[in-house]
Design a protein around this motif. Sequence first.
Motif, PDB file in Angstrom:
ATOM      1  N   ASN A   1      45.658  37.547  56.550  1.00 40.85           N
ATOM      2  CA  ASN A   1      46.840  37.889  56.061  1.00 40.85           C
ATOM      3  C   ASN A   1      46.682  38.803  54.938  1.00 40.85           C
ATOM      4  N   ARG A   2      47.018  40.076  55.208  1.00 40.58           N
ATOM      5  CA  ARG A   2      46.943  41.322  54.422  1.00 40.58           C
ATOM      6  C   ARG A   2      47.602  41.224  52.928  1.00 40.58           C
TER       7      ARG A   2
ATOM      8  N   ARG B   1      49.009  38.690  50.129  1.00 35.62           N
ATOM      9  CA  ARG B   1      48.539  37.306  49.335  1.00 35.62           C
ATOM     10  C   ARG B   1      49.466  37.150  48.260  1.00 35.62           C
TER      11      ARG B   1
END
Length: 342
Positions: free
Chosen positions: A324-325, A327
Motif C-alpha cells: 500500500n503506497r 499510509r
Amino acid sequence: MTIPRVWQRPTLGAVAERAGVSTATVSNALNGTGRLSEATRQRVLTAARELGHAQASTARAVARGSTGVLGLTTTAYGDLPVSYTEIPYYAQLTLSAMAAAHERGYMLMVMPNSLSPWMWLNMPMDGVIHVDPRTDDPVRSLLRERGVPMVTDGRPLLPHWNDAWVDTDHDAAMSLLLGHLAESGARRIALSQPIHDDAYSQLIGRAYTSWCAEHDMPALVEEYSVLPDYFTAEREAVGRLLDRDPRPDAVVGVYSDSGHNILAAARHRGLRVPRDLLVACASEDPDYATTNPSITALSLSPDQVGVEAVDLLISLINARGGVNRNRIVQPVLIPRRSTRKP
C-alpha cells in the motif's frame, strides 16, 4: 576479577523464536521483502527491537549493488534557511525514522534542504524520505529524474499515480479537535489558516469547513502568508478574527507556534483564556504543558509517521509486491486548560 562477556548480536534464529516464526520470515520482515501480513511483519520488528537485533547492512548492501543508506530531507525554500531540527514535529519524525532505519540495518542520512542539484543527482543512497513536498518542489523533481525511490511525509499537492506517501488523517484530526471544543461549549470556532503551496494547510482547511457544515456552525477563517514573517502574520490574522462582531469563542492554529501566537493576540485585546476564549493548536511542542494557561494540542504523531515512512521506503527499495503506497497515521488529542471552561 570477572571478565565481562562480550555482547553478541542476536541471531535471526533468536528473533524467529521470540516472534514464533521461521528465520526466512524474519529475513523477509527485516528486508521488506516477501508476502507477509502486516501483523506478522510488526511482530517480527517488535521481537527484533526487544532483543536488540540490528541488521549488518554493509555486506548485504554491497552484494545487491546498493549503499545501505537512506536519505531524509525537508522541503526547500530556495536560499531561505529554515531550522527544521528546532521544530518539535520534524525533530521527532527524524529521530523515529533514524531508529527505524537502524533497526532494519540501514543508515539514515539527514540531508540539508539547500543541496545543489548536482549533489542531489550524485549523492549515493538507496532511497529518500522527503518531508513536506511543495507544488514545484525541486527535490521531488530531481529524485524522480534520477529514479531514486522516494516516500513523502505529507501528500503531494499535485498527485501522481506512482506517489508513495505517509500522512496524518486530517479529517480525524479536525473531528477530534473541533469536537472537543464543541463539548467545551464553543459555538463559533475560528481557524487561523496559513497560505502555503503544500497539501497540509489545504487538507486541514477542507476538513475544518466540512466539519463546520456538518455541525451547522459558521466557518470563520482568516488566512495569512507564511513568508517572510509567519509569527507576525499569524498574530495579525488572529487579531482580525478577534475583532469580528460577534467574536469567535475559540481559535485553532495549525502550526507549532500557533498556540503562542493566538495567546499573544488574545492578551493584546485583554481576553482571558479560557474564560473569554478557548485556544488550541496542532503541535508537538512540550512547552505548551507549562504555558499560562497550558494549551490543548493536537499531535500529528510524527514518531509513527517516521516509522511508517521508513518501512514503506524499504519496501519500495526491495520491490516488495502488494504494498500500500499511501499510509494514514492517526492523530492524538492532548486536552489542557486552555480549552476547559471555568
